[in-house]
Motif scaffolding. Structure first.
Motif, mmCIF file in Angstrom:
data_model
loop_
_atom_site.group_PDB
_atom_site.id
_atom_site.type_symbol
_atom_site.label_atom_id
_atom_site.label_comp_id
_atom_site.label_asym_id
_atom_site.label_seq_id
_atom_site.Cartn_x
_atom_site.Cartn_y
_atom_site.Cartn_z
ATOM 1 N N LEU A 141 0.822 -1.213 0.000
ATOM 2 C CA LEU A 141 0.000 0.000 0.000
ATOM 3 C C LEU A 141 0.856 1.263 0.000
ATOM 4 O O LEU A 141 0.466 2.296 -0.560
ATOM 5 N N ARG A 142 2.031 1.190 0.601
ATOM 6 C CA ARG A 142 2.887 2.371 0.708
ATOM 7 C C ARG A 142 3.906 2.474 -0.423
ATOM 8 O O ARG A 142 4.309 3.576 -0.803
ATOM 9 N N ARG A 192 -7.089 3.521 7.100
ATOM 10 C CA ARG A 192 -5.903 4.056 6.424
ATOM 11 C C ARG A 192 -5.579 3.229 5.185
ATOM 12 O O ARG A 192 -5.206 3.773 4.139
ATOM 13 N N LEU A 196 -5.218 4.097 0.948
ATOM 14 C CA LEU A 196 -3.981 3.845 0.204
ATOM 15 C C LEU A 196 -4.118 2.774 -0.872
ATOM 16 O O LEU A 196 -3.156 2.513 -1.602
ATOM 17 N N HIS A 199 -2.625 2.500 -4.442
ATOM 18 C CA HIS A 199 -1.208 2.237 -4.673
ATOM 19 C C HIS A 199 -0.926 0.758 -4.908
ATOM 20 O O HIS A 199 0.156 0.411 -5.390
#
Length: 274
Positions: A141-142, A192, A196, A199
């Motif tokens: 996700l990051r 959260r 995300l 991505h």
């Protein structure tokens, strides 16, 4: 003189034609590795049953153990010959008690970058148990939008706590998923993750999501609610290449025992190497 030169050139080209062509950098080409990530408070041997069965039944090769300390420094032990068949890499977090998802996903990134730099990997598969899933999920996700990093192909999630742990994040209640598989309540980390999910690599990753039900009417594996494990589909479903869930029941479906359950191990290996 010119005629002799032409004959010599012809002989040289004929000789070169007999030299077998070798692929560039053949010595550094490696198969896609499968990484194994343990859960919260688990040790270096937690994923051994999965790894050993893959070696015995599926001709895989355990090549490395990647140990990550608190600073993200990665130490490799073992040997990875370039011709290893179905290479397996065990990942060990020295700090096995953290619940900080950013930290554990950064550690996982450090492992992948080290494998990329030292062994040239560009793709990987992963098998994660319990909190190990947070490392995989939040890494993707990051950092999943960065194509220069190793790209995930197949992901086996075992006993994942995607939408929280009973008694830690929220009281245990509401065991049914809502419309479209939406969980009945959303913990902060799941919220959260929803923000995300754009991505996460689109239509690239195949997922096998495994969870356990003790059959006591509480719809959990003794630690994680089934709705928490199953909430992965609502989170990532539209982004995935394929998605499959498997429910296991009975005493061996207990949270810790899922990773040593022979039926679970067989399902994992069949998914990775059908």
């Amino acid at each position: 003189m010119r005629k002799r030169l032409m004959i010599l050139i012809a002989i040289m080209f004929a000789a070169l034609a007999w030299i077998p062509l070798q692929p560039l950098h053949a010595a550094t080409v490696r198969q896609v590795p499968t990484l194994y990530l343990h859960g919260h408070r688990a040790g270096p041997n937690a994923m051994n049953a999965l790894i050993q069965t893959a070696e015995q039944e599926d001709h895989a090769t355990s090549v490395l153990t990647a140990t990550v300390n608190n600073d993200g420094a990665v130490t490799f032990s073992g040997d990875w010959p370039a011709d290893s068949h179905r290479p397996l890499v065990k990942v060990v977090f020295v700090n096995n008690r953290t619940l900080r998802y950013n930290r554990i996903s950064d550690w996982f990134r450090d492992v992948l970058v080290a494998l990329q730099q030292q062994y040239g990997i560009s793709r990987y598969n992963v098998v994660a148990h319990s909190l190990g899933n947070a490392a995989v999920l939040f890494y993707e996700l990051r950092y999943g939008q960065y194509q220069q990093l190793p790209q995930l192909q197949k992901y086996v999630a075992i006993a994942g706590n995607f939408d929280g742990i009973p008694g830690v994040h929220r009281p245990r209640r509401k065991h049914r998923l809502g419309p479209g598989g939406k969980p009945p309540w959303v913990v902060p980390d799941y919220r959260r993750a929803l923000g995300l999910r754009r991505h996460f690599p689109a239509h690239q990753v195949s997922v096998l999501n495994i969870y356990g039900d003790l059959g006591d009417g509480q719809h959990w594996d003794g630690k994680i609610n089934n709705v928490s494990s199953r909430s992965l589909r609502y989170l990532l479903g539209p982004r995935l290449k394929s998605y499959e869930t498997l429910e296991f029941t009975g005493p061996l479906a207990q949270h810790r025992l899922l990773r040593t359950n022979p039926a679970v191990i067989k399902a994992v290996d069949h998914f990775l190497w059908p």
